[in-house]
Design a protein around this motif. Structure first.
Motif, short mmCIF file in Angstrom:
data_model
loop_
_atom_site.label_atom_id
_atom_site.label_comp_id
_atom_site.label_asym_id
_atom_site.label_seq_id
_atom_site.Cartn_x
_atom_site.Cartn_y
_atom_site.Cartn_z
N PRO A 192 0.80 -1.23 0.00
CA PRO A 192 0.00 0.00 0.00
C PRO A 192 0.83 1.28 0.00
N ARG A 193 2.09 1.22 0.42
CA ARG A 193 2.92 2.43 0.46
C ARG A 193 3.76 2.61 -0.79
N CYS A 194 4.53 1.59 -1.18
CA CYS A 194 5.44 1.74 -2.32
C CYS A 194 4.87 1.19 -3.62
N ARG A 195 3.71 0.51 -3.54
CA ARG A 195 3.02 -0.07 -4.69
C ARG A 195 3.83 -1.16 -5.38
N GLY A 196 4.81 -1.74 -4.69
CA GLY A 196 5.59 -2.84 -5.25
C GLY A 196 4.82 -4.15 -5.13
N PRO A 197 5.07 -5.11 -6.04
CA PRO A 197 4.38 -6.40 -5.97
C PRO A 197 4.88 -7.23 -4.79
N VAL A 198 3.94 -7.77 -4.02
CA VAL A 198 4.27 -8.59 -2.85
C VAL A 198 3.39 -9.83 -2.82
N LEU A 199 3.83 -10.81 -2.05
CA LEU A 199 3.05 -12.01 -1.76
C LEU A 199 2.66 -11.94 -0.30
N ARG A 200 1.39 -12.23 0.03
CA ARG A 200 0.91 -12.20 1.42
C ARG A 200 0.35 -13.56 1.77
N GLN A 201 0.67 -14.04 2.98
CA GLN A 201 0.16 -15.32 3.43
C GLN A 201 0.37 -15.48 4.93
N LEU A 202 -0.54 -16.19 5.59
CA LEU A 202 -0.32 -16.64 6.95
C LEU A 202 0.47 -17.94 6.86
N VAL A 203 1.66 -17.96 7.43
CA VAL A 203 2.53 -19.14 7.34
C VAL A 203 2.60 -19.80 8.71
N GLY A 204 2.28 -21.06 8.77
CA GLY A 204 2.33 -21.83 10.01
C GLY A 204 0.96 -22.31 10.42
N ARG A 205 0.93 -23.35 11.24
CA ARG A 205 -0.34 -23.94 11.67
C ARG A 205 -0.85 -23.34 12.97
N ARG A 206 -0.02 -23.22 13.97
CA ARG A 206 -0.49 -22.76 15.29
C ARG A 206 -0.28 -21.27 15.48
N ALA A 207 0.95 -20.87 15.55
CA ALA A 207 1.27 -19.45 15.74
C ALA A 207 1.72 -18.90 14.39
N ALA A 208 0.77 -18.71 13.50
CA ALA A 208 1.08 -18.31 12.13
C ALA A 208 1.63 -16.89 12.08
N LEU A 209 2.54 -16.68 11.15
CA LEU A 209 3.09 -15.35 10.90
C LEU A 209 2.39 -14.76 9.68
N ASP A 210 2.03 -13.50 9.76
CA ASP A 210 1.45 -12.79 8.63
C ASP A 210 2.63 -12.29 7.80
N VAL A 211 2.94 -13.00 6.71
CA VAL A 211 4.13 -12.72 5.91
C VAL A 211 3.77 -11.84 4.72
N THR A 212 4.58 -10.80 4.53
CA THR A 212 4.53 -9.98 3.33
C THR A 212 5.94 -10.05 2.74
N ALA A 213 6.04 -10.68 1.57
CA ALA A 213 7.34 -10.91 0.95
C ALA A 213 7.38 -10.29 -0.43
N ASP A 214 8.58 -9.88 -0.86
CA ASP A 214 8.74 -9.38 -2.22
C ASP A 214 8.36 -10.49 -3.19
N ALA A 215 7.71 -10.15 -4.29
CA ALA A 215 7.26 -11.14 -5.27
C ALA A 215 8.37 -11.54 -6.24
#
Length: 115
Positions: A12-35
């Motif tokens: 939302p800030r730099c308008r760069g392409p990213v991948l978003r996902q909750l990673v993990g089963r129990r204590a999932a991390l909200d991941v935003t990674a460069d595409a």
């Protein structure tokens, strides 16, 4: 394992392409990674204490981010990797506070109560 796979979106800030996902089963991390896909070695070189790299797996539902535990095994990982997004856009300035919507009272002589 992970949730339902990575979603392609824009930062939302730099308008760069990213991948978003909750990673993990129990204590999932909200991941935003460069595409941008990297090799395992390239991603490992960019990794820091608070910037992780993720292994990308192709599933029947699309791409899925997984913990990059392949570095610990010492073997060369055949899957592409991505790295946590570091936004380079300038910080968004704080919005000015909205004016108060309280009613203004009429001034009264000292000692008189207002209703």
């Amino acid at each position: 394992m992970s949730s339902s796979g990575a979603r392609q979106s824009m930062c939302p800030r730099c308008r760069g392409p990213v991948l978003r996902q909750l990673v993990g089963r129990r204590a999932a991390l909200d991941v935003t990674a460069d595409a941008r896909y990297l090799s395992a070695a390239e991603a490992k070189a960019l990794r820091r204490e608070n910037r992780l790299d993720w292994c990308l797996r192709q599933t029947r539902d699309g791409v899925d981010l997984r913990w990059a535990d392949c570095h610990a095994r010492g073997a060369t990982c055949p899957h592409p990797h991505v790295i946590d997004h570091e936004c380079t856009a300038p910080a968004v300035p704080a919005r000015a506070a909205a004016p108060s919507r309280n009613r203004t009272t009429q001034p009264v002589p000292p000692g008189q109560l207002t209703l």
